[in-house]
Design a protein around this motif. Structure first.
Motif, PDB file in Angstrom:
ATOM      1  N   ASP A 158       0.865  -1.178   0.000  1.00 25.52           N
ATOM      2  CA  ASP A 158       0.000   0.000   0.000  1.00 25.52           C
ATOM      3  C   ASP A 158       0.899   1.225   0.000  1.00 25.52           C
ATOM      4  O   ASP A 158       1.709   1.420   0.912  1.00 25.52           O
ATOM      5  N   ALA A 218       0.391   4.320   0.471  1.00 24.51           N
ATOM      6  CA  ALA A 218       0.169   5.334   1.518  1.00 24.51           C
ATOM      7  C   ALA A 218       0.804   4.914   2.834  1.00 24.51           C
ATOM      8  O   ALA A 218       1.428   5.728   3.513  1.00 24.51           O
ATOM      9  N   SER A 219       0.676   3.632   3.196  1.00 27.92           N
ATOM     10  CA  SER A 219       1.160   3.189   4.506  1.00 27.92           C
ATOM     11  C   SER A 219       2.450   2.384   4.443  1.00 27.92           C
ATOM     12  O   SER A 219       3.144   2.242   5.455  1.00 27.92           O
ATOM     13  N   GLY A 220       2.785   1.828   3.278  1.00 29.84           N
ATOM     14  CA  GLY A 220       3.951   0.962   3.175  1.00 29.84           C
ATOM     15  C   GLY A 220       3.687  -0.452   3.619  1.00 29.84           C
ATOM     16  O   GLY A 220       4.583  -1.306   3.562  1.00 29.84           O
ATOM     17  N   ALA A 221       2.471  -0.749   4.068  1.00 27.10           N
ATOM     18  CA  ALA A 221       2.141  -2.097   4.521  1.00 27.10           C
ATOM     19  C   ALA A 221       1.971  -3.028   3.332  1.00 27.10           C
ATOM     20  O   ALA A 221       1.567  -2.615   2.241  1.00 27.10           O
ATOM     21  N   SER A 242       0.120  -5.378   1.056  1.00 24.93           N
ATOM     22  CA  SER A 242      -1.297  -5.583   0.765  1.00 24.93           C
ATOM     23  C   SER A 242      -1.565  -6.916   0.064  1.00 24.93           C
ATOM     24  O   SER A 242      -2.711  -7.293  -0.135  1.00 24.93           O
ATOM     25  N   ARG A 291       2.422   7.681  -5.991  1.00 20.41           N
ATOM     26  CA  ARG A 291       1.616   7.848  -4.776  1.00 20.41           C
ATOM     27  C   ARG A 291       0.920   9.208  -4.796  1.00 20.41           C
ATOM     28  O   ARG A 291      -0.260   9.323  -4.426  1.00 20.41           O
ATOM     29  N   GLU A 313      -1.443   1.038  -4.953  1.00 26.02           N
ATOM     30  CA  GLU A 313      -0.450   0.037  -4.579  1.00 26.02           C
ATOM     31  C   GLU A 313       0.724   0.067  -5.549  1.00 26.02           C
ATOM     32  O   GLU A 313       0.622   0.555  -6.677  1.00 26.02           O
ATOM     33  N   SER A 372       8.267  -1.313   7.671  1.00 30.89           N
ATOM     34  CA  SER A 372       8.495   0.110   7.830  1.00 30.89           C
ATOM     35  C   SER A 372       9.605   0.633   6.935  1.00 30.89           C
ATOM     36  O   SER A 372       9.954   1.804   6.974  1.00 30.89           O
ATOM     37  N   ALA A 425       7.989   4.001   3.594  1.00 35.21           N
ATOM     38  CA  ALA A 425       6.880   4.723   4.212  1.00 35.21           C
ATOM     39  C   ALA A 425       6.701   6.083   3.572  1.00 35.21           C
ATOM     40  O   ALA A 425       7.562   6.559   2.876  1.00 35.21           O
TER      41      ALA A 425
END
Length: 595
Positions: free
Chosen positions: A362, A364-367, A369, A561, A567, A592, A595
């Motif tokens: 993702d 926006a968050s760096g997580a 997905s 982004r 993504e 992390s 980010a």
């Protein structure tokens, strides 16, 4: 001694191949052959006469008089001896000859045998024309000549039957089987000399499809007949013309040719470029010309044809429509063919194929997905094989179906394994266009999910835009069934293929992946920036979630982004990795990193 044995084995295999190429074994009776056996029986006053073909372990009777059986074991059969001798083979009394005492014929009461061998022009013994009797007797010189003449008539009939299968019905030209035989004959007549093989492809696939739609199925036949007529009129006795494919003509330039082969190629090509009348409409061929120079006694006829085919395929992709045979290209084709042959074993042998997984994050968050499952093949001899070396070829064959099932089954098992460890991770797999031609594809995918015990929402299927746009009704029906079950549908490599965007409004897809070719130079290309930004805006308006592929720099990451791309996937975030490595990568420390 070992070399002699090996030569004997090779010669026997060559003889059996020659026999099988004639397509006579286990065929129906033929009156043209039966006339000859009846004549042999009558002229030589023998109650039994046969045309006997010597197979690997049997004598099979193509024609017979006075006997009901159709074959006997080859072991101890006199015909096996007859084909090893150029003369007439006579046994006055089988029951007194130590070679045949106890043989099936002797046990059946047969005493006399006389056989004339049937040899091809290449010297391969096919079998015999033979007569047998239950009386002990001899065969005088006149009888031997009669049997020899009748055997010659049998071979003439065999060659006539074979010739029928060596000409093309459309053009009347010799086909590739005749070309193989001619190359073998030339190799014997001109050992060490060279010949040139030319291949002319008169019609591209696209022109063939369009022409048949407009002019009918006779379109390509008219073009080929017209081209063949022109070549036939302009070839001398030192060049031979063949029809070797639906739209392909071949010319074999023999060693007797005394001119310049390049000049001949260009003159023939110019003849074929002129329009040809097809049902009264002039059509200009889309010509491709390939050439191959080869030494006659160093290259098999099939290899000569293969090189010619490789050359004409290269010519079809060239700017001027010409190409000489390229050993480098041939090696790549041979490697591709070998890989296709070996791929069945890869599917069936544990350990050769595996899936690596590349994270999608993702932006926006760096997580993380989700992940894309990427096929990897470790060949037992070649080691790791790059995906682009085998996947495109595999997807054009019947292996496309078991390949997709293998990938889906493996990915689903991994989804279940991760869930047992408390990891809910969506896995995306690539599906070929050929899979969408399978009417039960959606049904089979849902069954694989059920058997695996996986959550359909954890599976995403990626189709290229050219695949989902080529067969609207069938595609939409299958994709809708899978989406209704909870599977996510993604359009992969967007922008690299299909140009009509109307299909985006109809497809039950929710993910659009922008092709990496637009992302690679995003930092420096204003044109690419405009295109990618526009695609993201359009996709949002149509309800798609956008994924950018091939992100390798932080600047590219920040650009997409800022434009609202949801993504990203690429080496900046993570390279493809094994499932075990990915499990470690999923730790908060790794998440992390971007980010």
């Amino acid at each position: 001694m070992a070399a002699y044995i090996q030569d004997t084995i090779r010669n026997e295999e060559a003889r059996l191949n020659a026999l099988r190429d004639l397509n006579l074994l286990d065929t129906s009776p033929s009156d043209s052959f039966d006339r000859l056996t009846r004549l042999a029986s009558k002229l030589l006053d023998a109650p039994v006469s046969t045309i006997s073909l010597t197979d690997r372990d049997r004598q099979w009777f193509k024609s017979k008089v006075g006997v009901d059986i159709t074959e006997i074991p080859r072991k101890q059969a006199p015909c096996s001896y007859a084909i090893g001798d150029n003369g007439i083979f006579v046994v006055p009394d089988l029951q007194a000859d130590p070679r045949f005492i106890g043989s099936p014929l002797a046990q059946a009461g047969i005493r006399f045998y006389a056989g004339a061998p049937l040899f091809t022009r290449q010297g391969y013994g096919l079998g015999t024309l033979c007569v047998v009797d239950d009386k002990v007797r001899e065969l005088d010189d006149e009888g031997r000549q009669v049997l020899r003449d009748l055997a010659g008539m049998v071979m003439s009939q065999i060659e006539l039957s074979s010739t029928i299968g060596r000409s093309d019905a459309v053009t009347g030209l010799p086909n590739q089987h005749q070309m193989f035989e001619d190359i073998e004959d030339l190799a014997r007549l001109h050992p060490g000399e060279t010949a040139t093989g030319l291949m002319f492809d008169l019609v591209s696939q696209r022109q063939s499809n369009q022409g048949q739609r407009v002019l009918g199925s006779s379109f390509t036949e008219a073009l080929v007949r017209g081209g063949a007529s022109r070549l036939r009129q302009n070839l001398g006795n030192s060049s031979r013309l063949y029809h070797v494919g639906p739209t392909r003509l071949a010319v074999l330039v023999t060693p007797e040719f005394g001119g310049d082969p390049d000049a001949l190629i260009h003159s023939l090509a110019n003849l074929l470029r002129a329009p040809v009348e097809c049902d009264g409409i002039p059509v200009t061929p889309t010509l491709a010309v390939g050439s191959c120079l080869f030494q006659l006694d160093e290259l098999s006829p099939r290899d000569a044809l293969r090189r010619m085919l490789n050359a004409v395929e290269d010519a079809a992709l060239s700017e001027n429509g010409y190409a000489d045979y390229s050993p480098g290209h041939d090696l790549r084709h041979a490697r591709s063919f070998m890989l296709l042959n070996d791929f069945r074993a890869a599917l069936e042998t544990p350990g050769q194929l595996r899936l690596d997984y590349q994270p999608r994050v993702d932006l926006a968050s760096g997580a993380c997905s989700g992940v894309e499952a990427l096929l990897r093949w470790t060949h037992p001899q070649l080691g790791p094989v790059p995906p682009f070396d085998f996947i495109p070829d595999v997807e054009q064959t019947a292996f496309a179906k078991p390949l997709t099932e293998w990938v889906a089954r493996t990915a689903l098992a991994q989804i279940v394994e991760w869930r047992a460890k408390g990891i809910d991770l969506k896995v995306s797999i690539n599906v070929s266009a050929r899979n969408l031609d399978e009417p039960d594809f959606a049904e089979r995918m849902l069954e694989l999910i059920r058997v695996a015990g996986a959550d359909p929402a954890m599976l995403e299927l990626e189709f290229t835009e050219s695949a989902v746009a080529r067969n609207g009704t069938l595609v939409v029906r299958q994709l809708q069934a899978m989406r209704d079950a909870g599977i996510t549908i993604a359009i992969d490599d967007f922008g690299s293929g299909y140009s009509n965007l109307s299909y985006l409004q109809k497809l039950p897809a929710s993910i659009l992946k922008v092709d990496r070719t637009f992302i690679a130079e995003l930092e420096t290309s204003e044109r690419d920036q405009t295109l990618v930004r526009s695609v993201i805006e359009m996709a949002h308006q149509l309800g798609y979630r956008v994924v950018a592929e091939g992100i390798e720099t932080q600047e590219t990451y920040d650009l997409v982004r800022s434009w609202g791309c949801a993504e990203g996937q690429g080496y900046l975030m993570a390279k493809p990795m094994t499932a075990a490595t990915l499990t470690e990568w999923l730790s908060p420390r790794c998440l992390s990193a971007v980010a």
